[in-house]
Design a protein around this motif. Structure first.
Motif, PDB file in Angstrom:
ATOM      1  N   ASP A  52       0.831  -1.202   0.000  1.00 48.87           N
ATOM      2  CA  ASP A  52       0.000   0.000   0.000  1.00 48.87           C
ATOM      3  C   ASP A  52       0.868   1.255   0.000  1.00 48.87           C
ATOM      4  O   ASP A  52       0.574   2.233  -0.710  1.00 48.87           O
ATOM      5  CB  ASP A  52      -0.927   0.017   1.214  1.00 48.87           C
ATOM      6  CG  ASP A  52      -1.963  -1.102   1.189  1.00 48.87           C
ATOM      7  OD1 ASP A  52      -2.220  -1.636   0.093  1.00 48.87           O
ATOM      8  OD2 ASP A  52      -2.494  -1.444   2.267  1.00 48.87           O
ATOM      9  N   VAL A  53       1.923   1.247   0.803  1.00 50.74           N
ATOM     10  CA  VAL A  53       2.841   2.396   0.826  1.00 50.74           C
ATOM     11  C   VAL A  53       3.516   2.546  -0.528  1.00 50.74           C
ATOM     12  O   VAL A  53       3.658   3.661  -1.045  1.00 50.74           O
ATOM     13  CB  VAL A  53       3.889   2.236   1.945  1.00 50.74           C
ATOM     14  CG1 VAL A  53       4.902   3.375   1.902  1.00 50.74           C
ATOM     15  CG2 VAL A  53       3.216   2.184   3.312  1.00 50.74           C
ATOM     16  N   ALA A  54       3.914   1.417  -1.134  1.00 53.29           N
ATOM     17  CA  ALA A  54       4.541   1.470  -2.462  1.00 53.29           C
ATOM     18  C   ALA A  54       3.581   2.056  -3.490  1.00 53.29           C
ATOM     19  O   ALA A  54       3.988   2.853  -4.360  1.00 53.29           O
ATOM     20  CB  ALA A  54       4.989   0.072  -2.884  1.00 53.29           C
ATOM     21  N   ASP A  73      14.896   4.162  -9.380  1.00 50.24           N
ATOM     22  CA  ASP A  73      13.839   5.033  -8.863  1.00 50.24           C
ATOM     23  C   ASP A  73      13.428   4.657  -7.448  1.00 50.24           C
ATOM     24  O   ASP A  73      13.079   5.522  -6.641  1.00 50.24           O
ATOM     25  CB  ASP A  73      12.603   4.953  -9.769  1.00 50.24           C
ATOM     26  CG  ASP A  73      12.880   5.444 -11.176  1.00 50.24           C
ATOM     27  OD1 ASP A  73      13.253   6.621 -11.322  1.00 50.24           O
ATOM     28  OD2 ASP A  73      12.731   4.650 -12.126  1.00 50.24           O
ATOM     29  N   LEU A  74      13.435   3.362  -7.154  1.00 58.20           N
ATOM     30  CA  LEU A  74      12.979   2.896  -5.843  1.00 58.20           C
ATOM     31  C   LEU A  74      13.787   1.680  -5.414  1.00 58.20           C
ATOM     32  O   LEU A  74      13.998   0.755  -6.201  1.00 58.20           O
ATOM     33  CB  LEU A  74      11.490   2.514  -5.895  1.00 58.20           C
ATOM     34  CG  LEU A  74      10.916   1.840  -4.638  1.00 58.20           C
ATOM     35  CD1 LEU A  74      10.872   2.810  -3.459  1.00 58.20           C
ATOM     36  CD2 LEU A  74       9.520   1.271  -4.916  1.00 58.20           C
ATOM     37  N   LEU A 117      12.138   2.086   0.347  1.00 55.98           N
ATOM     38  CA  LEU A 117      11.076   1.562   1.207  1.00 55.98           C
ATOM     39  C   LEU A 117      11.648   0.385   1.989  1.00 55.98           C
ATOM     40  O   LEU A 117      12.029  -0.634   1.404  1.00 55.98           O
ATOM     41  CB  LEU A 117       9.880   1.130   0.363  1.00 55.98           C
ATOM     42  CG  LEU A 117       8.615   0.689   1.111  1.00 55.98           C
ATOM     43  CD1 LEU A 117       8.162   1.747   2.109  1.00 55.98           C
ATOM     44  CD2 LEU A 117       7.507   0.378   0.124  1.00 55.98           C
ATOM     45  N   ILE A 118      11.730   0.556   3.298  1.00 59.21           N
ATOM     46  CA  ILE A 118      12.385  -0.418   4.174  1.00 59.21           C
ATOM     47  C   ILE A 118      11.365  -0.972   5.166  1.00 59.21           C
ATOM     48  O   ILE A 118      10.578  -0.226   5.763  1.00 59.21           O
ATOM     49  CB  ILE A 118      13.535   0.239   4.959  1.00 59.21           C
ATOM     50  CG1 ILE A 118      14.659   0.669   4.008  1.00 59.21           C
ATOM     51  CG2 ILE A 118      14.077  -0.694   6.037  1.00 59.21           C
ATOM     52  CD1 ILE A 118      15.725   1.509   4.682  1.00 59.21           C
ATOM     53  N   ILE A 136       8.324   0.445   9.331  1.00 58.38           N
ATOM     54  CA  ILE A 136       8.452   0.751   7.912  1.00 58.38           C
ATOM     55  C   ILE A 136       9.025   2.162   7.795  1.00 58.38           C
ATOM     56  O   ILE A 136       8.564   3.080   8.485  1.00 58.38           O
ATOM     57  CB  ILE A 136       7.092   0.667   7.197  1.00 58.38           C
ATOM     58  CG1 ILE A 136       6.574  -0.779   7.179  1.00 58.38           C
ATOM     59  CG2 ILE A 136       7.181   1.211   5.780  1.00 58.38           C
ATOM     60  CD1 ILE A 136       5.153  -0.916   6.673  1.00 58.38           C
ATOM     61  N   TYR A 137      10.030   2.304   6.944  1.00 58.53           N
ATOM     62  CA  TYR A 137      10.604   3.609   6.651  1.00 58.53           C
ATOM     63  C   TYR A 137      10.465   3.914   5.173  1.00 58.53           C
ATOM     64  O   TYR A 137      10.708   3.037   4.324  1.00 58.53           O
ATOM     65  CB  TYR A 137      12.095   3.662   7.004  1.00 58.53           C
ATOM     66  CG  TYR A 137      12.404   3.686   8.470  1.00 58.53           C
ATOM     67  CD1 TYR A 137      12.390   4.887   9.184  1.00 58.53           C
ATOM     68  CD2 TYR A 137      12.738   2.525   9.153  1.00 58.53           C
ATOM     69  CE1 TYR A 137      12.683   4.918  10.539  1.00 58.53           C
ATOM     70  CE2 TYR A 137      13.041   2.543  10.505  1.00 58.53           C
ATOM     71  CZ  TYR A 137      13.012   3.748  11.190  1.00 58.53           C
ATOM     72  OH  TYR A 137      13.316   3.775  12.539  1.00 58.53           O
TER      73      TYR A 137
END
Length: 278
Positions: A39-41, A123-124, A155-156, A269-270
């Motif tokens: 969802d964050v992605a 990019d990610l 995204l960690i 999550i970071y």
């Protein structure tokens, strides 16, 4: 004799509300589950074809899912040869049904501290449950910064110890699970992120949520607790069959999930970003 005030609290006052309390505790708190990371992605709104690096991809499950969900070009990187081989096999299987996967996804050997990618090309970066194993955390974040395009993001998902974890527990569990103990400190991890110029845009402290989610949906927590109890009850039985190293890993894995469920471990999550200008 125990303290009179304790006896009154425990066997009189608490006894009056105990069943009601348990009924309330039986009600779910609607914990967020592992799909939260996707969802964050999704909120990043990267265009199809964006360049994504899955650092510590394991057998490639998330690598393939990122390509399937978002249409990104995803490269999975892992230091374990067996993981890469299995990921390549799974990719071939998926490509039978979706030929586009063959050009959208690749896998290769590599480490977080030495990424096989050109500078300013990604990019990610997706990095799920990996950094506890990295010997040089600062070097890993420096590599993230090197390969990201200006304004690129990281995204960690990562596990950390809490102050509920006893030192003796940590001294056995963390090495057994291949963790670098210093990496289990969120303040140290965040300092390493900032030191290389990565900005923390979002921090989601999950606490026990994923542990609750797993128990409520699959019974995973209770199963790990039962397995840990059996391993501790008759260790010699399992050591004779599987060896000391495998016994330790099995016990460590069970306790890892139990400790997350009871708050000795807490996941976060970071979302990080590189400077917009190179």
């Amino acid at each position: 004799m125990a303290d009179e005030a304790f006896l009154s609290r425990s066997y009189e006052a608490f006894a009056e509300i105990e069943e009601e309390f348990k009924d309330v505790l039986d009600q779910s708190l609607d914990p967020r589950g592992p799909d939260l990371l996707y969802d964050v992605a999704a909120e990043l709104a990267l265009v199809p074809g964006a360049s994504v690096l899955d650092v510590g991809c394991g057998e490639g499950r998330h690598t393939l899912e990122l390509a399937r969900r978002f249409g990104w070009q995803v490269r999975g990187v892992d230091p374990v040869k067996r993981h890469v081989e299995l990921a390549v096999q799974d990719l071939a299987h998926h490509a039978n049904d979706n030929p586009a996967f063959q050009s959208a996804v690749t896998f290769e050997l590599g480490t977080a501290e030495d990424l096989p990618s050109l500078a300013a090309a990604v990019d990610l970066i997706w990095c799920r449950d990996v950094l506890v194993h990295v010997e040089d955390l600062a070097a890993a974040f420096a590599e993230f910064r090197r390969v990201l395009v200006p304004g690129g993001q990281v995204l960690i998902y990562q596990m950390f110890c809490t102050d509920r974890m006893e030192p003796n527990e940590a001294s056995w569990l963390l090495p057994t699970m291949g963790c670098v103990p210093a990496n289990m400190d969120p303040e140290r991890a965040e300092a390493a992120m900032r030191r290389v110029g990565l900005r923390i845009d979002q921090r989601i402290v999950l606490g026990t949520e994923w542990g609750q989610y797993g128990q409520e949906h699959t019974g995973k927590g209770a199963r790990n607790l039962l397995h840990a109890a059996r391993l501790l009850h008759e260790p010699d039985r399992y050591i004779r069959s599987f060896g000391q190293d495998n016994y330790d890993i099995a016990l460590g894995d069970c306790l890892w999930h139990v400790y997350r469920l009871i708050g000795k471990l807490s996941d976060r999550i970071y979302l990080l970003s590189a400077p917009a200008e190179a």
